[in-house]
Write a protein that holds these residues in place. Structure first.
Motif, short mmCIF file in Angstrom:
data_model
loop_
_atom_site.label_atom_id
_atom_site.label_comp_id
_atom_site.label_asym_id
_atom_site.label_seq_id
_atom_site.Cartn_x
_atom_site.Cartn_y
_atom_site.Cartn_z
N PHE A 168 31.69 4.40 -79.08
CA PHE A 168 31.94 3.42 -80.13
C PHE A 168 30.82 2.38 -80.30
N PRO A 169 29.61 2.81 -80.66
CA PRO A 169 28.53 1.83 -80.82
C PRO A 169 28.82 0.81 -81.92
N HIS A 170 29.62 1.20 -82.89
CA HIS A 170 29.94 0.34 -84.03
C HIS A 170 31.14 -0.58 -83.76
N MET A 171 31.74 -0.49 -82.57
CA MET A 171 32.95 -1.27 -82.30
C MET A 171 32.78 -2.21 -81.10
N ARG A 172 31.56 -2.60 -80.80
CA ARG A 172 31.33 -3.43 -79.63
C ARG A 172 32.02 -4.79 -79.75
N GLU A 173 31.94 -5.40 -80.92
CA GLU A 173 32.58 -6.71 -81.11
C GLU A 173 34.09 -6.59 -80.95
N HIS A 174 34.66 -5.53 -81.49
CA HIS A 174 36.10 -5.29 -81.35
C HIS A 174 36.49 -5.21 -79.88
N PHE A 175 35.76 -4.38 -79.13
CA PHE A 175 36.12 -4.21 -77.72
C PHE A 175 35.83 -5.46 -76.90
N MET A 176 34.87 -6.27 -77.32
CA MET A 176 34.65 -7.53 -76.62
C MET A 176 35.87 -8.43 -76.79
N GLU A 177 36.42 -8.47 -77.99
CA GLU A 177 37.64 -9.26 -78.23
C GLU A 177 38.82 -8.70 -77.43
N VAL A 178 38.91 -7.39 -77.33
CA VAL A 178 39.97 -6.77 -76.54
C VAL A 178 39.85 -7.20 -75.08
N TRP A 179 38.62 -7.19 -74.55
CA TRP A 179 38.43 -7.62 -73.16
C TRP A 179 38.85 -9.07 -72.95
N TYR A 180 38.48 -9.94 -73.88
CA TYR A 180 38.91 -11.35 -73.78
C TYR A 180 40.44 -11.42 -73.73
N LYS A 181 41.09 -10.68 -74.63
CA LYS A 181 42.55 -10.72 -74.69
C LYS A 181 43.17 -10.20 -73.39
N GLU A 182 42.68 -9.07 -72.89
CA GLU A 182 43.24 -8.50 -71.66
C GLU A 182 43.08 -9.46 -70.48
N LEU A 183 41.91 -10.04 -70.34
CA LEU A 183 41.69 -10.97 -69.22
C LEU A 183 42.53 -12.23 -69.36
N ASN A 184 42.64 -12.73 -70.58
CA ASN A 184 43.48 -13.91 -70.79
C ASN A 184 44.95 -13.59 -70.56
N ASP A 185 45.40 -12.40 -70.99
CA ASP A 185 46.80 -12.01 -70.75
C ASP A 185 47.13 -11.94 -69.26
N LEU A 186 46.13 -11.60 -68.45
CA LEU A 186 46.33 -11.54 -67.00
C LEU A 186 46.12 -12.90 -66.33
N ASN A 187 45.74 -13.90 -67.13
CA ASN A 187 45.38 -15.21 -66.58
C ASN A 187 44.29 -15.04 -65.52
N ALA A 188 43.34 -14.17 -65.82
CA ALA A 188 42.29 -13.80 -64.88
C ALA A 188 41.24 -14.90 -64.77
N ASN A 189 40.66 -14.99 -63.60
CA ASN A 189 39.52 -15.86 -63.35
C ASN A 189 38.28 -15.06 -63.76
N TYR A 190 37.66 -15.42 -64.89
CA TYR A 190 36.50 -14.66 -65.34
C TYR A 190 35.39 -15.56 -65.85
N VAL A 191 34.18 -15.01 -65.80
CA VAL A 191 32.98 -15.69 -66.28
C VAL A 191 32.27 -14.71 -67.22
N LEU A 192 31.87 -15.20 -68.39
CA LEU A 192 31.08 -14.41 -69.33
C LEU A 192 29.63 -14.40 -68.85
N ILE A 193 29.04 -13.22 -68.73
CA ILE A 193 27.66 -13.07 -68.29
C ILE A 193 26.84 -12.56 -69.48
N SER A 194 25.87 -13.36 -69.87
CA SER A 194 25.00 -13.03 -71.00
C SER A 194 23.55 -13.02 -70.56
#
Length: 179
Positions: A130-156
């Motif tokens: 899915f090269p054309h869906m990177r932004e979509h999957f980035m939002e999915v990752w944010y949602k999944e981690l937030n739903d788990l109340n996960a301790n996460y850091v964005l690495i850029s």
């Protein structure tokens, strides 16, 4: 003296964000082992697109591989992705996730997640879809981690800056964690 509890660090994010390369780097930096992405080896052997049962098999395989390598870890275990990926792909491909995955998500936490940003150029790979869906999957990752109340850091960032950001995040986490 008992062995201190191993902290589990998950390296996660959309396709082509450098998770495996980052995992190997961090394992070397911290003199520990890393858990490869079970699904990669599994999918390389498939001759058809993954089925529902394949997703369940990948879930069990990822947990088993993590459990196998945990005793070899030195203070931290670096995990190249987690079985959250099975949930994300199942939701995308089948419209739902296997019950055993959903049941285990809250019971199988990681101490810290490093969410790798999509600021690296796309690298073609036969297992990437899915090269054309990177932004979509980035939002999915944010949602999944937030739903788990996960301790996460964005690495850029790119190159050494990306690695240094990951090391700084882990060092900060370890300095704040009880020993």
């Amino acid at each position: 003296m008992s062995k201190p509890e191993i902290k589990k660090i998950a390296i996660v994010g959309p396709e082509s964000t450098g998770k495996s390369t980052m995992s190997a780097y961090l394992a070397g930096h911290y003199h520990t082992v890393w858990v490869p992405e079970y699904a990669r080896g599994y999918c390389e052997k498939l001759t058809e697109p993954p089925t529902w049962q394949d997703e369940i098999n990948m879930f069990h395989g990822q947990i088993a591989l993590e459990n196998e390598l945990l005793p070899q870890a030195n203070q931290i275990l670096i995990c190249d992705t987690t079985f959250i990926t099975v949930k994300i792909w199942s939701d995308e491909m089948f419209g739902k996730s296997p019950k055993e995955v959903l049941d285990e998500l809250p019971k199988h936490p990681y101490d810290l997640y490093l969410l790798l940003n999509i600021d690296l150029p796309w690298q073609d790979d036969p297992l990437r879809d899915f090269p054309h869906m990177r932004e979509h999957f980035m939002e999915v990752w944010y949602k999944e981690l937030n739903d788990l109340n996960a301790n996460y850091v964005l690495i850029s960032g790119t190159g050494q800056d990306r690695y240094e950001s990951a090391v700084a995040a882990i060092d900060g986490f370890l300095s704040d964690s009880p020993r």
